[in-house]
Scaffold this motif. Structure first.
Motif, PDB file in Angstrom:
ATOM      1  N   TYR A  38      12.700 -12.826  -1.817  1.00 49.83           N
ATOM      2  CA  TYR A  38      14.142 -12.847  -1.549  1.00 49.83           C
ATOM      3  C   TYR A  38      14.665 -11.513  -2.041  1.00 49.83           C
ATOM      4  O   TYR A  38      14.407 -11.129  -3.196  1.00 49.83           O
ATOM      5  N   ASP A  39      15.370 -10.768  -1.220  1.00 50.84           N
ATOM      6  CA  ASP A  39      15.651  -9.364  -1.504  1.00 50.84           C
ATOM      7  C   ASP A  39      16.263  -9.108  -2.879  1.00 50.84           C
ATOM      8  O   ASP A  39      15.887  -8.155  -3.573  1.00 50.84           O
ATOM      9  N   LEU A  46      12.254  -2.673  -4.655  1.00 50.35           N
ATOM     10  CA  LEU A  46      12.640  -2.040  -3.385  1.00 50.35           C
ATOM     11  C   LEU A  46      13.255  -0.654  -3.577  1.00 50.35           C
ATOM     12  O   LEU A  46      13.297   0.149  -2.633  1.00 50.35           O
ATOM     13  N   TRP A  47      13.709  -0.374  -4.764  1.00 50.20           N
ATOM     14  CA  TRP A  47      14.407   0.876  -5.068  1.00 50.20           C
ATOM     15  C   TRP A  47      13.519   2.085  -4.752  1.00 50.20           C
ATOM     16  O   TRP A  47      12.445   2.250  -5.312  1.00 50.20           O
ATOM     17  N   GLY A  48      13.951   2.926  -3.825  1.00 54.05           N
ATOM     18  CA  GLY A  48      13.236   4.160  -3.508  1.00 54.05           C
ATOM     19  C   GLY A  48      12.158   4.025  -2.458  1.00 54.05           C
ATOM     20  O   GLY A  48      11.593   5.027  -2.014  1.00 54.05           O
ATOM     21  N   LYS A  49      11.828   2.796  -2.034  1.00 58.89           N
ATOM     22  CA  LYS A  49      10.773   2.601  -1.049  1.00 58.89           C
ATOM     23  C   LYS A  49      11.280   2.867   0.365  1.00 58.89           C
ATOM     24  O   LYS A  49      12.474   2.778   0.642  1.00 58.89           O
ATOM     25  N   TYR A  54       7.899  -0.978   4.236  1.00 58.53           N
ATOM     26  CA  TYR A  54       7.611  -1.983   3.213  1.00 58.53           C
ATOM     27  C   TYR A  54       7.937  -3.391   3.705  1.00 58.53           C
ATOM     28  O   TYR A  54       7.145  -4.326   3.519  1.00 58.53           O
ATOM     29  N   LEU A  55       9.089  -3.565   4.348  1.00 54.11           N
ATOM     30  CA  LEU A  55       9.463  -4.897   4.829  1.00 54.11           C
ATOM     31  C   LEU A  55       8.553  -5.348   5.972  1.00 54.11           C
ATOM     32  O   LEU A  55       8.270  -6.545   6.109  1.00 54.11           O
ATOM     33  N   SER A  56       8.081  -4.395   6.780  1.00 54.00           N
ATOM     34  CA  SER A  56       7.112  -4.750   7.825  1.00 54.00           C
ATOM     35  C   SER A  56       5.873  -5.361   7.195  1.00 54.00           C
ATOM     36  O   SER A  56       5.340  -6.375   7.667  1.00 54.00           O
ATOM     37  N   GLU A  57       5.412  -4.755   6.109  1.00 56.01           N
ATOM     38  CA  GLU A  57       4.217  -5.254   5.425  1.00 56.01           C
ATOM     39  C   GLU A  57       4.458  -6.624   4.814  1.00 56.01           C
ATOM     40  O   GLU A  57       3.594  -7.504   4.875  1.00 56.01           O
ATOM     41  N   ILE A  58       5.651  -6.826   4.229  1.00 58.12           N
ATOM     42  CA  ILE A  58       5.977  -8.130   3.616  1.00 58.12           C
ATOM     43  C   ILE A  58       5.900  -9.232   4.670  1.00 58.12           C
ATOM     44  O   ILE A  58       5.197 -10.232   4.497  1.00 58.12           O
TER      45      ILE A  58
END
Length: 331
Positions: A38-39, A46-49, A54-58
């Motif tokens: 959950y974001d 998530l900071w700086g990514k 990253y969300l595609s991988e999640i």
């Protein structure tokens, strides 16, 4: 894929307009020990990514399931549609359900067929949805094997002492506070703080615990996912006319004659029975309610107490109580 271990048990994909509901689902899952993406739980991570990658991988590879919260808002968002495409790429590769739709309305989402089984959220509380997600996970044997493997590695052959210290805002020791350590499997350890505000527990199996603290002069305290390898200190503050208690199976609320008994109803909701006590002016019993929902009780003497259940698992309940008033009726 069936022997795979995932970083998250479930990921939640939703539009920001539906956040209030989804956040309650996320918090409920977290309390159950379920690993949820959950974001807002991941802000530091998530900071700086590069969020696109990253969300595609999640959503494509790091979660066992994804719950897609369907609404008219979802279709209009750039990021939710990016998440959806990643989910669908994963679903196409696997021969089992991966995307679990939960509908706020009948909006059509590209690639999500109306024939796919979904959950209607119209009259379903966030806690009820969290229970359904938990039940879905329980049907996944890989989920169970991974969880058992992790618990097995936490067994410690040498017992050790875990100590919890409780003080108030004035740094005074709080004695006679009841403390319960509740494991995810509903086994528990219980004790009381001594003259120095200390409660000691002998830990024989290394697990994560939910720590419950109650005292007649202070509100309830709950800490989730506590690792007992390190001692902890808890500071609690007084709230006027508010006390708390922990009951096992049934118990008496200070200021009321008679007993209350919480239970889980047939539809997996919290329910309470009360002996010679009226609930909400005389509603039928068992009375169904939710955690953190206030309910008013009145005994045969006209004493009125407001209760809020902060935690319930197994047969252990953590309760805040607030004395409202005393009503005397004479004929």
């Amino acid at each position: 894929m069936k022997n795979r271990s995932y970083e998250y048990d479930v990921a939640l994909s939703f539009a920001g307009e539906n956040r209030a509901y989804v956040e309650k689902v996320a918090n409920s899952l977290n309390k159950k020990g379920i690993k949820v993406f959950y974001d807002l739980f991941e802000e530091a991570n998530l900071w700086g990514k590069n969020l696109y990658e990253y969300l595609s991988e999640i959503y494509q590879s790091k979660a066992r399931y994804t719950v897609l919260f369907v609404s008219s808002f979802y279709n209009k968002k750039l990021w939710t549609n990016h998440e959806r495409v990643s989910m669908q790429a994963r679903a196409f590769q696997e021969s089992r359900e991966y995307i679990l739709p939960a509908r706020f309305d009948d909006t059509e989402i590209p690639g999500i067929l109306k024939t796919i089984g979904y959950i209607n959220l119209e009259n379903r509380t966030p806690e009820e949805l969290a229970i359904l997600i938990e039940n879905k996970l329980k049907k996944d044997q890989t989920f169970f094997r991974n969880r058992w493997s992790k618990l097995s590695t936490m067994i410690n052959p040498k017992p050790f002492i875990f100590t919890l210290k409780i003080i108030n805002e004035k740094e005074e020791f709080i004695k006679h506070a009841k403390v319960v350590l509740m494991a995810n499997n509903s086994t528990y350890l219980e004790g009381f703080t001594d003259e120095n505000g200390l409660a000691h527990f002998v830990i024989r199996t290394r697990k994560l615990y939910t720590v419950l603290v109650a005292h007649s002069d202070y509100p309830a305290v709950v800490f989730h996912n506590v690792n007992p390898k390190d001692d902890i200190e808890v500071t609690i503050e007084k709230s006027e006319n508010t006390g708390s208690l922990i009951i096992n199976k049934s118990g008496q609320i200070p200021g009321l004659t008679g007993k209350v008994e919480p239970a889980i109803s047939t539809d997996d909701r919290l329910s309470i029975y009360a002996d010679n006590i009226a609930i909400e002016g005389g509603k039928n019993q068992p009375y169904n309610m939710d955690l953190d929902e206030s309910v008013t009780l009145e005994d045969k003497e006209g004493n009125i107490i407001s209760l809020i259940f902060r935690f319930f698992q197994g047969r252990i309940a953590l309760i805040d109580y607030y004395k409202k008033s005393t009503v005397r009726q004479f004929s």
